[in-house]
Design a protein around this motif. Structure first.
Motif: not given
Length: 403
Positions: A184-187, A150-158
């Motif tokens: 916070f990953g986005v903002i 989430g912090a890296l906004t990474s769907t593949p990592g998720f």
């Protein structure tokens, strides 16, 4: 007929459509609010979508079947990603391969450093926090690995973290962490790419000159007039690139895939690079790409924001939010400093690489507005694939080490 009536109604679907439109309208108003030159821009849509998910998700689910709501939001999210990433690929394509060849080592090293430092921050949080939680080691690790994604906004990592943990309970724990940190990953990255130029008192005109490749763009414009257009806006080649990208992204190898995002980015980069097949023009109009880029980003933020808002209220824990802030800030700052002082990248090349290394789609949209040029998309496109692969590997390693 009874089956479909049980899932949705005309009133319910209308309610969903009105909700999406209202979120977009209010989000752009919020995004225009500027404080000392800093604004959320399109990320204002995400903030409103998040609030909507927090306070009105139950009402939305009551109007329509809850499973349908979830699926509909995924469609909005995925459609947005397809439009945005495909547009970015076309925009970056003409300059991408030359830029990538010139800075290949820098992009690879920077992407790895960003993701690796994020992984180390996650490992540190696991080690520091596991003695102060009543959750099992497996569950705590699953949550924090989800927080990293989430912090890296990474769907593949998720997705990789969910596959690695195995059980449904632990997969839910990954989802909780992802939803909490995603905000916070986005903002955080959106604000970072606006704050840094102001802190450094950068002259954007000079920075754009360092980044621009004027010759290749003028050649492409000269070629366009001689080519056969498939339609007035270039929607056909855009749709074809997206279709091929989705097909490429659907292939999996040992739980790894480029995903729809990576596949569409790759296909559109190639289309944008070559620009034509024989006498057929493969480049959509500039106006088409700008509209699809912005429309895609808006849809993506609405889908992700409403879904994340619902989970955020249900599972929020302040300490997890702090962990997410750490996992966003540490790799972002270390990556920026490494790119500036070791790799000697120009400011906009640096920030473009950071958005790619952080796999931050919203931040790229903001950076394009801040920089006043779409050339920053090339740096994003160069670091993004390496970061995508790295975050998948790091997520799986963390699960194996700390389960």
């Amino acid at each position: 007929m009874d089956f479909f009536n049980g899932i949705l109604s005309i009133h319910g679907v209308s309610f969903l459509m009105v909700s999406v439109i209202a979120i977009a309208a209010l989000g752009y108003v919020i995004g225009r609010i500027t404080i000392k030159g800093i604004s959320l821009g399109t990320a204002g849509v995400f903030l409103v979508a998040l609030a909507y998910g927090c306070f009105f998700h139950k009402e939305l689910s009551n109007e329509i079947n809850a499973d349908f709501v979830s699926d509909a939001l995924k469609i909005v999210d995925n459609l947005g990603l397809i439009l945005f990433v495909t547009a970015v690929g076309f925009i970056a394509g003409p300059n991408f391969f030359g830029n990538f060849k010139k800075n290949f080592k820098s992009y690879v090293v920077l992407a790895v450093i960003i993701i690796f430092s994020g992984g180390l921050a996650c490992a540190g949080c696991i080690l520091a926090g596991r003695n102060f939680t009543d959750r099992s080691p497996e569950e705590f690790t699953a949550i924090l690995t989800g927080i990293l994604s989430g912090a890296l906004t990474s769907t593949p990592g998720f997705s990789a973290a969910k596959d690695a943990v195995g059980t449904k309970e632990l997969q839910d724990a990954v989802s909780v962490g992802y939803a909490i940190a995603y905000i916070f990953g986005v903002i955080g990255v959106v604000l970072f790419v606006q704050l840094i130029p102001k802190m450094l008192k950068a002259n954007m005109s000079d920075e754009r000159k360092l980044l621009a490749n004027i010759d290749s763009k003028s050649e492409r414009k000269a070629e366009k007039g001689k080519l056969l257009e498939m339609d007035d806006f270039g929607i056909m080649p855009f749709a074809l690139a997206a279709f091929i990208g989705i097909f490429i992204g659907s292939f999996k190898f040992r739980n790894f895939s480029l995903s729809t995002t990576g596949g569409c980015l790759l296909a559109s980069l190639i289309f944008g690079h070559f620009g034509k097949i024989g006498k057929i023009n493969l480049m959509p109009k500039d106006g088409t790409l700008k509209v699809f880029r912005e429309l895609g980003l808006m849809f993506f933020l609405i889908g992700a924001g409403v879904s994340g808002g619902a989970k955020f209220v249900k599972y929020f824990d302040p300490i997890y939010f702090v962990y997410g802030i750490i996992m966003t800030i540490v790799p972002m700052i270390l990556g920026f400093l490494f790119a500036k002082y070791v790799l000697k990248l120009s400011l906009l090349n640096n920030l473009g690489s950071i958005t790619g290394g952080m796999t931050s789609t919203p931040a790229l949209g903001t950076l394009i507005s801040t920089a006043g040029t779409e050339d920053v998309a090339s740096a994003y496109a160069a670091t993004y694939p390496v970061a995508l692969i790295s975050v998948v590997i790091v997520s799986q390693v963390l699960i194996m080490l700390f389960k």
